[in-house]
Every structure is written in structure tokens, then in C-alpha cells.
Design an enzyme around this catalytic site. Structure first.
Site, PDB file in Angstrom:
ATOM      1  N   ASP A  32      89.551  17.890  86.476  1.00  0.00           N
ATOM      2  CA  ASP A  32      88.595  17.146  87.473  1.00  0.00           C
ATOM      3  C   ASP A  32      87.236  17.850  87.491  1.00  0.00           C
ATOM      4  OD1 ASP A  32      89.084  14.641  89.816  1.00  0.00           O
ATOM      5  OD2 ASP A  32      87.120  15.509  89.413  1.00  0.00           O
ATOM      6  N   ASN A  33      86.037  17.266  87.051  1.00  0.00           N
ATOM      7  CA  ASN A  33      84.788  18.123  87.149  1.00  0.00           C
ATOM      8  C   ASN A  33      84.273  17.971  88.766  1.00  0.00           C
ATOM      9  OD1 ASN A  33      83.849  15.587  87.139  1.00  0.00           O
ATOM     10  ND2 ASN A  33      82.653  15.710  85.631  1.00  0.00           N
ATOM     11  N   SER A  35      82.674  15.838  89.941  1.00  0.00           N
ATOM     12  CA  SER A  35      81.397  14.901  90.071  1.00  0.00           C
ATOM     13  C   SER A  35      81.342  13.861  91.185  1.00  0.00           C
ATOM     14  CB  SER A  35      81.051  14.506  88.675  1.00  0.00           C
ATOM     15  OG  SER A  35      81.893  13.476  88.295  1.00  0.00           O
ATOM     16  N   SER A 126      92.190  -1.645  83.995  1.00  0.00           N
ATOM     17  CA  SER A 126      92.111  -2.154  85.127  1.00  0.00           C
ATOM     18  C   SER A 126      92.322  -3.838  84.770  1.00  0.00           C
ATOM     19  CB  SER A 126      90.635  -2.050  85.370  1.00  0.00           C
ATOM     20  OG  SER A 126      90.047  -2.935  86.305  1.00  0.00           O
ATOM     21  N   THR A 128      90.056  -5.783  85.462  1.00  0.00           N
ATOM     22  CA  THR A 128      88.744  -6.339  85.004  1.00  0.00           C
ATOM     23  C   THR A 128      88.499  -6.422  83.618  1.00  0.00           C
ATOM     24  OG1 THR A 128      87.896  -3.875  85.136  1.00  0.00           O
ATOM     25  CG2 THR A 128      87.220  -4.896  86.928  1.00  0.00           C
ATOM     26  N   TYR A 151      81.444  -1.640  83.436  1.00  0.00           N
ATOM     27  CA  TYR A 151      82.881  -1.047  83.753  1.00  0.00           C
ATOM     28  C   TYR A 151      83.787  -1.670  83.062  1.00  0.00           C
ATOM     29  CZ  TYR A 151      87.014  -0.131  86.247  1.00  0.00           C
ATOM     30  OH  TYR A 151      88.270   0.072  86.527  1.00  0.00           O
ATOM     31  N   LYS A 155      86.845  -0.336  79.916  1.00  0.00           N
ATOM     32  CA  LYS A 155      88.312  -0.469  79.970  1.00  0.00           C
ATOM     33  C   LYS A 155      88.755  -1.197  78.835  1.00  0.00           C
ATOM     34  CE  LYS A 155      88.808   2.020  83.706  1.00  0.00           C
ATOM     35  NZ  LYS A 155      89.487   3.466  83.613  1.00  0.00           N
ATOM     36  N   LEU A 201      85.638  -2.919  98.928  1.00  0.00           N
ATOM     37  CA  LEU A 201      85.746  -3.509 100.215  1.00  0.00           C
ATOM     38  C   LEU A 201      86.588  -2.619 101.108  1.00  0.00           C
ATOM     39  CD1 LEU A 201      85.400  -6.158 101.864  1.00  0.00           C
ATOM     40  CD2 LEU A 201      87.606  -6.801 100.651  1.00  0.00           C
ATOM     41  N   ARG A 296      77.248 -10.431  94.423  1.00  0.00           N
ATOM     42  CA  ARG A 296      77.243  -9.177  93.683  1.00  0.00           C
ATOM     43  C   ARG A 296      77.184  -9.434  91.890  1.00  0.00           C
ATOM     44  NH1 ARG A 296      81.200  -4.122  94.975  1.00  0.00           N
ATOM     45  NH2 ARG A 296      82.552  -5.459  93.622  1.00  0.00           N
ATOM     46  N   GLY A 298      78.400  -9.090  88.565  1.00  0.00           N
ATOM     47  CA  GLY A 298      79.477  -8.453  87.736  1.00  0.00           C
ATOM     48  C   GLY A 298      80.803  -8.918  88.385  1.00  0.00           C
ATOM     49  N   ASP A 299      80.701  -9.347  89.590  1.00  0.00           N
ATOM     50  CA  ASP A 299      81.969  -9.738  90.279  1.00  0.00           C
ATOM     51  C   ASP A 299      82.782 -10.952  89.733  1.00  0.00           C
ATOM     52  OD1 ASP A 299      81.331  -9.421  93.832  1.00  0.00           O
ATOM     53  OD2 ASP A 299      82.232  -8.100  92.500  1.00  0.00           O
TER      54      ASP A 299
HETATM   55  C1  WQD Z   1      86.319  -6.461  95.916  1.00  0.00           C
HETATM   56  C2  WQD Z   1      85.677  -7.842  96.654  1.00  0.00           C
HETATM   57  C3  WQD Z   1      83.391  -7.946  96.259  1.00  0.00           C
HETATM   58  C4  WQD Z   1      82.246  -4.689  98.935  1.00  0.00           C
HETATM   59  C5  WQD Z   1      87.722  -2.944  92.087  1.00  0.00           C
HETATM   60  C6  WQD Z   1      87.416  -1.512  91.445  1.00  0.00           C
HETATM   61  C7  WQD Z   1      87.679  -1.412  89.904  1.00  0.00           C
HETATM   62  C8  WQD Z   1      89.001  -2.041  89.584  1.00  0.00           C
HETATM   63  C9  WQD Z   1      89.288  -3.227  90.098  1.00  0.00           C
HETATM   64  C10 WQD Z   1      90.908  -0.153  89.246  1.00  0.00           C
HETATM   65  C11 WQD Z   1      84.566  -8.465  95.872  1.00  0.00           C
HETATM   66  C12 WQD Z   1      83.700  -7.827  97.679  1.00  0.00           C
HETATM   67  C13 WQD Z   1      82.707  -5.470  98.303  1.00  0.00           C
HETATM   68  C14 WQD Z   1      81.439  -5.136 100.032  1.00  0.00           C
HETATM   69  C15 WQD Z   1      82.130  -7.305  99.655  1.00  0.00           C
HETATM   70  N1  WQD Z   1      90.164  -1.328  90.009  1.00  0.00           N
HETATM   71  N2  WQD Z   1      82.987  -6.804  98.423  1.00  0.00           N
HETATM   72  N3  WQD Z   1      81.353  -6.235 100.163  1.00  0.00           N
HETATM   73  O1  WQD Z   1      85.000  -5.211  92.433  1.00  0.00           O
HETATM   74  O2  WQD Z   1      87.091  -6.221  92.725  1.00  0.00           O
HETATM   75  O3  WQD Z   1      86.767  -3.833  91.480  1.00  0.00           O
HETATM   76  O4  WQD Z   1      89.008  -3.161  91.595  1.00  0.00           O
HETATM   77  O5  WQD Z   1      90.565  -0.161  88.389  1.00  0.00           O
HETATM   78  O6  WQD Z   1      87.769  -0.010  89.632  1.00  0.00           O
HETATM   79  O7  WQD Z   1      85.954  -1.285  91.553  1.00  0.00           O
HETATM   80  O8  WQD Z   1      86.628  -4.263  93.948  1.00  0.00           O
HETATM   81  O9  WQD Z   1      86.542  -3.576  96.345  1.00  0.00           O
HETATM   82  O10 WQD Z   1      84.552  -3.258  94.950  1.00  0.00           O
HETATM   83  O11 WQD Z   1      85.133  -5.524  95.596  1.00  0.00           O
HETATM   84  O12 WQD Z   1      82.066  -8.565  99.770  1.00  0.00           O
HETATM   85  O13 WQD Z   1      80.758  -4.362 100.583  1.00  0.00           O
HETATM   86  O14 WQD Z   1      85.061  -7.463  97.734  1.00  0.00           O
HETATM   87  O15 WQD Z   1      82.315  -8.679  96.134  1.00  0.00           O
HETATM   88  O16 WQD Z   1      84.702  -9.776  95.566  1.00  0.00           O
HETATM   89  P1  WQD Z   1      86.472  -4.909  92.626  1.00  0.00           P
HETATM   90  P2  WQD Z   1      85.628  -4.246  95.338  1.00  0.00           P
END
Ligand code: WQD
Length: 351
Positions: A32-33, A35, A126, A128, A151, A155, A201, A296, A298-299
Site C-alpha cells: 500500500d503506497n 497515498s 463493484s 458500479t 470509476y 472496474k 454517504l 451528483r 455519475g450516480d
Molecule cells: C451513495 C448514495 C449519493 C454522499 C460506492 C463506492 C464505490 C462502490 C459502490 C465499492 C448516492 C448519496 C453520498 C453525500 C449523498 N463501492 N450521497 N450525499 O456512489 O454508491 O459508490 O459504492 O466498490 O467504490 O464509492 O456510494 O456512498 O458515494 O453514494 O446524497 O454526501 O448516497 O448520491 O446516491 P456510491 P456513495
């Protein structure tokens, strides 16, 4: 004992998986670097397991440094590959950072898998990769759609690269598609450490609750879901960690007949962002301050897992409830706050 290389071992899921692997009799080295992580979690691992885990502070994007680890450890039986950047929103803003870091590191690692004939490879993938699924819950055969973020693309591409390399070299691999990891080890000694402002979140919720953040912005409440906010499947990080041990044992026991297989790691329960906020307030008694903001980029709108395959083939049974996820996350945040007060000697004012 079989030696396992865990990449990203100082990270959130990596550290919890190392605890589970040690408790199941494996010998671990980490790379693990740092970072986006710190060796603080290795101290927590030692307190929990009594084992000091060696971390190679190496950037996997540097082939020579990566190769040197394998030269020093020719007895590596398996690799669990976590090291990657993982913030959906950040990847939309900085796509090249994500393609370079996440793919160059994977390719270097796979070159070493080939030259050192490492037989088993487990990949942190993921949900995703599904993009915005037409039908939920998703199974492992749900068609892969266009990723919603760079992202997600890293994956999807990572899975393809591993599948082809496994087919060519015979190295057996398992792709684990995580849903939303959250929570912390019940001891409160390891958990999610966010180096900068949290993107996910649950850490945003706990940092708002402790007063480190002024409040929560809910990114959109006009989606086609039961309350307008996005829907997710939160999985306790300890349940997720144990799935990696089971996947490794499945490989070592020769149960994988093909060269690659895929498993969804979610609870099978979908919950919305607004429901999660309410569940945290109920589970902890802490009132949260939140407002509705813009969507947001990308969601994904709504996704949760069909986890039958992992249950049936890996014998995996996610046991932690959403309440336990939120309570352990809150316990960890409070512990961090105590440590910071001790370290800085100043009180962090609660809102
Ligand atoms: C969840 C929901 C946001 C922050 C994550 C990881 C990714 C992958 C999948 C493992 C979304 C909402 C968030 C905030 C909000 N995991 N939100 N306000 O985007 O589903 O992806 O799980 O590989 O690595 O990032 O997770 O927790 O960022 O968002 O409303 O301040 O919560 O819009 O709908 P996400 P997240």
C-alpha cells in the site's frame, strides 16, 4: 501457512479482510503506497489479531518496485487486489487519474502473477459495473450496461483484463462485486479513514453527526424511487471481508471449475439515502442536519443485489443488520474523535 498478498492492505476493506484472513489461518503481507491510507490501521490489525503485518510502501504503478515484492516473496499463494481509487464523483472530475492509477496498477500486478505463477487472484470489483440496471435486484448475469462513471469503467475493464489473463495463463480468479461497503469492526480499532473530505454517504453521515461537517447534502430527491432519493444496498465491511476469505478458500479447494467466476456481495436489501439518514438517527439517537441538493453526476439511481450465488457456492451469509452497520460506523467515528482530542488536546465542538 499459505501466504497471501493483500494490495491496499492499509485501506478500509483491505484492513478488515486482513483481520478475517489472519483469523482463518493465513499469513499476510500488504502492499500500500499510503497515498490515501495510513499505517494506523495496521496497528489496529495488530491489536485485534496479535499479528504484525508487513506493509510494502510501494506504488503498484511502478513495475520494478512491484516486481521486487514478488522476488522477495516467491511463496505467494494468492493475491487479493483492493488498491484503487474509488470515488465515483472524483472519477467524473478526474478520469485520467482513475484510468491510469486503477488500470496500470492492475496490469503490473498481473504481469507478476504470470511471471511468478501465482495460482489464485481475487479482485475487488463493484456493483458500479452494472451501470443503471433496467431490473433490480441484479444477479451476476444481469447485462453489463454503460458505466455511469470512469470509476465504473475501470472496474468493468479490470474484470475483462483479469478474465482474459486467467484464460491465457490458467491462473484462477474470482471477481467480487461489492455493493456499498459501510460500518466498522466491532472492536472500534479499525474502520474507514477518509484522508480528505469523505465522498461516501455513511462517513459523511458520521462526520456530520460528530460535528466535523456542517451537515449532509442529499444529492437529489427527484429520482424514480419510493422517496425520490437514490437506492443502495449497504453491506457491513466485516461481512464483506469474510467473503474474501471464503472466495480464497473456494479457489484453494479447487472448487472453481472455470478460470474465472463472479459473485455479488450485497445484502439483498435496498434502502434509499433518506431512509439511511432516518435509520442512523433511530440507531444512534443523534439528530442529523441535512438538505436536498442537486443530483451528483455519475450516480446510479437504484441498485441492490441478488446474492444467492455467493450464499450457495461460497457459503457466505451476511449477518450484520443496517442498524449494526450504522452503529459500528458511529462508534468508530466517536473513537476517531476521542483520539484526535487526545492527539491535538483540543475539543472538537459538537453542533
Ligand atoms: C451513495 C448514495 C449519493 C454522499 C460506492 C463506492 C464505490 C462502490 C459502490 C465499492 C448516492 C448519496 C453520498 C453525500 C449523498 N463501492 N450521497 N450525499 O456512489 O454508491 O459508490 O459504492 O466498490 O467504490 O464509492 O456510494 O456512498 O458515494 O453514494 O446524497 O454526501 O448516497 O448520491 O446516491 P456510491 P456513495
Amino acid at each position: 501457512m499459505k501466504k497471501i498478498l493483500v494490495t491496499g492492505g492499509c485501506g478500509y476493506i483491505g484492513s478488515h479482510t486482513i483481520v478475517d484472513l489472519i483469523e482463518n489461518g493465513f499469513d499476510i503481507i500488504s502492499v500500500d503506497n499510503n497515498s490515501r491510507s495510513s499505517t494506523q490501521l495496521l496497528e489496529g490489525i495488530e491489536k485485534i489479531t496479535g499479528k504484525k503485518v508487513k506493509n510494502y510502501k510501494v506504488d503498484l504503478c511502478d513495475f520494478n518496485d512491484t516486481n521486487a515484492i514478488f522476488e522477495e516473496n516467491p511463496d505467494i499463494t494468492g493475491i487479493i487486489h483492493f488498491a484503487a481509487y474509488k470515488a465515483v464523483g472524483e472519477s467524473v472530475e478526474k478520469p485520467l487519474l482513475y484510468f491510469d492509477n486503477n488500470l496500470s496498477s492492475l496490469i503490473n500486478l498481473l504481469k507478476c502473477v504470470g511471471s511468478f505463477k501465482v495460482p489464485y487472484f481475487v479482485f475487488s470489483s463493484s456493483c458500479t459495473v452494472y451501470g443503471n440496471p433496467d431490473k433490480i435486484p441484479v444477479t451476476e448475469t444481469t447485462p453489463i450496461k454503460q458505466a455511469e462513471s470512469p470509476y465504473g469503467y475501470t472496474k468493468q475493464m479490470g474484470e475483462q483484463i483479469i478474465t482474459e489473463v486467467s484464460r491465457a495463463t490458467g491462473a484462477k480468479s474470482i471477481l467480487l462485486r461489492y455493493f456499498n461497503p459501510a460500518g466498522a469492526h466491532p472492536s472500534g480499532l479499525i474502520g474507514e479513514l477518509t484522508i480528505d473530505k469523505p465522498q461516501n454517504l455513511v462517513p459523511v453521515i458520521t462526520q456530520s453527526a460528530i460535528g466535523k461537517l456542517p451537515g449532509i447534502t442529499v444529492f437529489g430527491d427527484q429520482y424514480p424511487t419510493r422517496d425520490g432519493s437514490c437506492l443502495r444496498d449497504f453491506i457491513h465491511v466485516c461481512d464483506l471481508a469474510h467473503a474474501h476469505t471464503l472466495a480464497l478458500q473456494y479457489l484453494i479447494n479447487g472448487q472453481l471449475t472455470d478460470t474465472t467466476d463472479i459473485f455479488n456481495l450485497g445484502t439483498g436489501n435496498g434502502i434509499t439515502v433518506l431512509e439511511t439518514i432516518k435509520a442512523f438517527e433511530k440507531a444512534t439517537g443523534v439528530t442529523l442536519n441535512y438538505k436536498i441538493g442537486p443530483n451528483r453526476p455519475g450516480d446510479v439511481v437504484a441498485i441492490y443485489a441478488n446474492n444467492d450465488k455467493a450464499k450457495n457456492l461460497l457459503g457466505w451469509n451476511p449477518a450484520h443488520t443496517l442498524e449494526e452497520i450504522l452503529q459500528t460506523a458511529w462508534k468508530w467515528e466517536q473513537k476517531l474523535n476521542e483520539d484526535e482530542k487526545l492527539f491535538t488536546g483540543k475539543n472538537i465542538t459538537l453542533n
